[in-house]
Design an enzyme around this catalytic site. Structure first.
Site, PDB file in Angstrom:
ATOM      1  N   ASP A  85       0.824  -1.202   0.000  1.00 49.36           N
ATOM      2  CA  ASP A  85       0.000   0.000   0.000  1.00 49.36           C
ATOM      3  C   ASP A  85       0.865   1.261   0.000  1.00 49.36           C
ATOM      4  OD1 ASP A  85      -2.661   1.340   0.479  1.00 49.36           O
ATOM      5  OD2 ASP A  85      -1.596   2.009   2.271  1.00 49.36           O
TER       6      ASP A  85
ATOM      7  N   GLU B 247       0.925  -0.622  -5.166  1.00 50.43           N
ATOM      8  CA  GLU B 247      -0.009   0.467  -5.406  1.00 50.43           C
ATOM      9  C   GLU B 247       0.840   1.736  -5.458  1.00 50.43           C
ATOM     10  OE1 GLU B 247      -3.476   3.238  -3.524  1.00 50.43           O
ATOM     11  OE2 GLU B 247      -1.873   2.359  -2.345  1.00 50.43           O
TER      12      GLU B 247
END
Length: 731
Positions: free
Chosen positions: A407, A460
Site C-alpha cells: 500500500d 499500489e
C-alpha cells in the site's frame, strides 16, 4: 545459572528489587551456587510466606524487604510456594531458574539487521525449554533502562518478570514457564528518563480484540497444511501470461451475522462462504485488505499496530490459516495488503517504543505523515528495515500467503510526498527520492521471490516512478505487478460523463494504451473508488436506471477486454447501489434483484471468457498482444481493438459503444477470414440488456477496412461491449 553467593541478599539489594530500581535484577533473582547448595531469591507481592519446594521438601525463604525473599535451597530444581495472609497457597515455577533461549547467532543477525526469520528470535514463542513448557518473550528496546513482561499471569506487576538484556543488540528476553497460548501480555518499559511505558509486542502473534490493547500469546506452530498441490503449481498462476482476476475483500464487512449483534463472519465461516462464492464467480485470486492487527476500525487496517498478528476480529491465527488453506484447496490464490508505509501514534504501539524515536524518525519532516496523522518508519535503520522485510517473509512463509500488495508505495518513494517546500528533508544528493525506502522495497522483493518461489508482489504506486515492476538486477523495484492508477482515473472520469459529451473526452479511453505495457499492470477498481462520497460504481454512471446498468456493463466489458490483469472490490461485481460502508456489509439483498443479478452474471462470464480465451490474457503485458482497429471514432464514442495470444491462439475483436444508440451494419476490419463468434455481449438479455447483437457471430468477407484485408459487419448494441473470437476451421 547466577553468580556464586554465600548468603541471602542484603536489605539494600532487596529494597532496590522491591522498588524496581535495581540495575540488573536478573543477576540477583533465581538460584545462585553457594557451596553444595543454592541461594534462591524471589519476588512475590502476594506472599506472606514463601517456600522453595525441592526434593519433596519445603525450604523457607526469609523476607528480606517488602515482597523480596531469599534463602538456601539444596538444589536448583525447585518450585515456589506462596502462602497468603488468609492461608491460601499457590505453587509456580520460577522464571529465573531458566537460562537464555536466544542464541549468539540470533544476536549477531539481529545486530546486523539480517535476521530473515525475525519471528523465531523475537515475539512471544510457545516452546519447551530446559525441560519446561512455557513462553519465551523477546523484544528489541535498545534504549530502555528496564523491560518487564506484564500480564494476566503476574497481575500486570512489572517487578515480577524483569527481562534479561542480551548483549549489545538491544534485545531483552525471558522464558516464563507455564505461560501458554491465550495469555494476555505487554512489555513494561522504563526509559532512561524514568518514564513508564506499556507497549504491545511489535512481533506479537496475537492481540486482544480492540479497543483492548494487549498482545496475546499465540502458538502458531504445528498447523497441518493441506495445500501441497497448490503450493507446487502456484507459480504458473502468477506469471504474466496467466489469467489473473482478483476479488478485493474487506473481511469484516463482506458479510455479517445480524442475528448475533452484527458480528463479522469468522475466518472459518469465510473459509466456506467466501471461498465458495469467489470460486463460483470465477475469480482466480482474493486480495484481503490488511489483516495485521489494527486499533481503529475506520482505518480498514491501513494503520496497523501488530504487523505479525492476524486480527482477532474474525478469529485466532490457525483459523486464518483455515481460510488460506480453503482458498488453496479451491485453486484460488490469496494476496494480502501489506502496509510498511506508516503506523499509528497509539500509545501502546511502536511510536517512541523505548522512550526514543526507535522505529520512526525523530525529525517530523521525515517521520510524520500529515495526511494520515501517522508515523513513518525509519527505513535507513537496519533493525527497522529487518523488522519490515522479515514481516513480509513471515506472511509468505507462516501463512502460505501467495503475494503481497504493498500500500501507498508513492508515499515511501518520495521524501516530499504531500509536503510543502520547507516541510521535507532532501536525500544526500539533494533530491526527493527516498533511497532508504527504495532499498527496502528492493530487498523485500528480492527475498520474497528468492525465498518463496511462486509468489507475486504488487505495488499500489500512483506516480510514474520508473521500473516498479522491473527486476532489481535490472534497476527496478522488483515488484511483479503494479496497479494502473492512470487507467483507473481516466476511464472512471470518462464513463461518469453524459454520453452526449463523451466524444470530447475520447482520448481518456485511448491514451491508456500509451503506457499499458510500460509496467506489468493490474487494472484496479478498488475500495478507494467507492468511499468518502465518491458513490458506488453504479452511482457514478449517468442516465436513468437502465442506462446506469448498461454503462456499468459496457465499462466492465471494456475493462476485461483491455490489456492488464483485473481487480474488483466486493459489491462492485453486482453493481451495489450505494458506496461501501465498513461498519455494515455489502448489499446482498441488491444482488438478488434482476438488474444487479445481471451484472453479477456478466462479471462471472467475463471471468470465464477471460480464463478460457488465451488472446485475452496471455499477452496482457506485451505490446504485440494488442492492436487498434479504430480508436478515432470519437463522434460515435466507439472503440475497437484486437487482442492476440500465442501463434496458435485465435484472435479476439473487442468493440465498445459508449452511446445509447444501436448501430447496425457497423463494419470493422479483422485480420483473417472466417467465422467470428460473438463470445460475449454485455447487452444480452440475461444481463439486463436489450439483446441486440449479431446473432451469435458473423463471417468475415474480403472487403478491406481499417487497414485489414477482411472485415465484418455487426450490429453494435447501445451502451455495450461485445467480443468476437475467430473460429478457425469453422465453415
Amino acid at each position: 545459572m547466577g553468580a556464586i553467593r554465600t548468603q541471602p541478599i542484603d536489605a539494600e539489594t532487596a529494597e532496590a528489587l522491591a522498588e524496581a530500581r535495581h540495575p540488573e535484577p536478573c543477576a540477583v533473582l533465581g538460584p545462585h551456587p553457594s557451596g553444595k547448595s543454592f541461594i534462591v531469591t524471589a519476588l512475590d507481592p502476594w506472599a506472606d510466606e514463601l517456600f522453595a519446594v525441592s526434593e519433596g521438601k519445603r525450604h523457607a525463604l526469609a523476607r528480606i524487604a517488602g515482597p523480596v525473599f531469599s534463602g538456601k535451597v539444596p538444589s536448583d530444581e525447585y518450585r515456589l510456594l506462596g502462602v497468603g495472609e488468609d492461608g491460601a497457597t499457590w505453587e509456580y515455577d520460577d522464571a529465573y531458574r531458566y537460562g537464555p533461549v536466544m542464541t549468539e547467532f540470533d544476536e549477531y543477525l539481529l545486530g546486523e539487521g539480517t535476521h530473515q526469520r525475525l519471528w523465531e528470535a523475537l515475539g512471544a514463542r510457545v516452546i519447551d525449554h530446559e525441560g519446561a513448557s512455557g513462553t519465551c518473550f523477546a523484544v528489541w528496546a535498545p534504549n530502555a533502562a528496564r523491560v518487564s513482561v506484564i500480564g494476566d499471569f503476574n497481575a500486570w506487576d512489572g517487578r515480577r518478570h524483569v527481562m534479561r538484556r542480551r548483549g549489545g543488540t538491544g534485545a531483552w528476553e525471558l522464558f516464563i514457564p507455564d505461560v501458554g497460548d491465550g495469555a494476555a501480555y505487554k512489555y513494561e518499559i522504563i526509559t532512561r528518563h524514568g518514564e513508564r511505558l506499556m507497549k504491545a509486542d511489535p512481533v506479537g502473534f496475537g492481540a486482544q480484540h480492540p479497543p483492548e490493547t494487549a498482545s496475546v500469546v499465540r502458538d502458531i506452530s504445528g498447523y497441518g497444511w493441506k495445500d501441497d498441490d497448490w503450493m507446487g503449481r502456484r507459480d504458473v498462476a502468477h506469471k504474466r501470461d496467466a489469467p489473473i482476476s482478483i476479488y478485493e475483500v474487506h473481511l469484516p464487512s463482506w458479510r455479517r451475522m445480524w442475528n448475533e449483534n452484527g458480528r463479522p463472519f469468522s475466518y472459518k465461516e469465510l473459509a466456506e462462504e467466501l471461498i465458495s462464492y469467489a470460486s463460483w464467480m470465477g475469480f482466480t485470486h482474493l486480495e484481503f485488505m490488511p489483516v495485521s492487527e489494527y486499533p481503529f476500525e475506520g482505518s480498514w487496517g491501513y494503520q496497523p499496530i501488530g504487523l505479525y498478528a492476524p486480527t482477532i476480529r474474525m478469529g485466532p491465527p490457525h483459523e486464518f490459516r483455515d481460510l488460506i488453506d480453503a482458498a488453496h484447496e479451491a485453486g484460488i490464490g490469496v494476496l494480502l495488503d501489506w502496509v510498511p508505509g506508516h503506523f499509528p501514534t497509539d500509545a501502546h504501539g511502536l511510536g517512541r517504543f523505548d522512550g526514543t524515536a526507535l522505529y520512526e524518525h525523530s525529525d517530523p519532516r521525515e517521520g510524520f505523515h500529515q495526511d494520515w496523522n501517522t508515523l513513518i518508519f525509519n527505513y535507513g535503520r537496519r533493525e527497522v528495515a529487518n523488522y519490515l522485510v522479515a514481516n513480509a517473509l513471515y506472511w509468505l512463509e507462516e501463512y502460505h500467503v501467495d503475494g503481497l500488495r504493498v500500500d501507498a508505495v508513492a508515499s515511501m518513494l518520495y521524501r516530499d510526498y504531500s509536503r510543502k517546500a520547507d516541510e521535507w528533508v532532501p536525500n544526500k544528493d539533494g533530491g526527493r527520492e527516498n533511497y532508504e525506502a527504495i532499498a527496502l522495497l528492493q530487498r523485500m522483493n528480492t527475498l520474497a521471490y528468492g525465498e518463496n518461489p511462486g509468489v507475486m508482489t504488487v505495488a499500489e504506486e500512483s506516480t510514474s516512478f520508473p521500473g516498479v515492476s522491473r527486476p532489481v538486477d535490472h534497476g527496478g523495484l522488483g515488484f511483479g505487478y503494479k496497479w494502473n492508477m492512470g487507467w483507473m482515473n481516466d476511464t472512471l472520469d470518462y464513463i461518469s460523463r453524459d454520453p452526449a459529451y463523451r466524444k470530447y473526452h475520447h482520448h481518456q479511453m485511448t491514451n491508456t494504451i500509451n503506457w499499458a505495457f510500460s509496467e506489468n499492470f493490474i487494472l484496479p477498481i478498488s475500495h478507494d473508488e467507492i468511499v468518502h462520497g465518491k458513490g458506488s460504481m453504479l452511482e457514478k454512471m449517468p442516465g436513468d436506471e437502465w442506462q446506469k446498468f448498461a454503462n456499468l456493463r459496457a465499462y466492465y466489458g471494456y475493462m476485461w477486454g483491455h490489456p492488464g490483469k483485473k481487480l474488483l472490490f466486493m459489491g462492485t461485481e453486482f453493481g451495489q447501489d450505494h458506496e461501501w460502508n465498513h461498519d455494515s456489509q455489502i448489499d446482498w439483498e441488491a444482488a438478488q434483484r434482476p438488474m444487479h443479478k445481471g451484472v453479477q452474471s456478466l462479471v462471472r462470464d467475463l471471468n470465464r471468457v477471460y480464463r478460457e480465451t488465451p488472446a485475452l490474457h496471455v499477452k496482457d503485458c506485451e505490446p504485440d498482444g494488442f492492436q487498434w482497429v479504430d480508436y478515432t471514432d470519437a463522434d460515435q464514442s466507439v472503440l475497437s481493438w484486437l487482442r492476440f495470444g500465442g501463434p496458435d491462439d485465435a484472435p479476439v475483436l473487442v468493440v465498445s459503444n459508449f452511446t445509447p444508440v444501436e448501430r447496425s451494419s457497423f463494419r470493422l476490419g479483422v485480420p483473417e477470414a472466417g467465422f467470428w463468434a460473438e463470445i460475449l455481449n454485455t447487452d444480452a438479455a440475461e444481463y439486463g440488456g436489450t439483446n441486440a447483437g449479431s446473432m451469435g457471430g458473423v463471417t468475415a468477407d474480403a472487403e478491406p477496412a481499417h487497414g485489414q484485408a477482411h472485415s465484418i459487419s455487426i450490429t453494435l448494441p447501445p451502451l455495450a461491449t461485445v467480443m468476437f473470437r475467430l473460429e478457425r476451421g469453422a465453415s
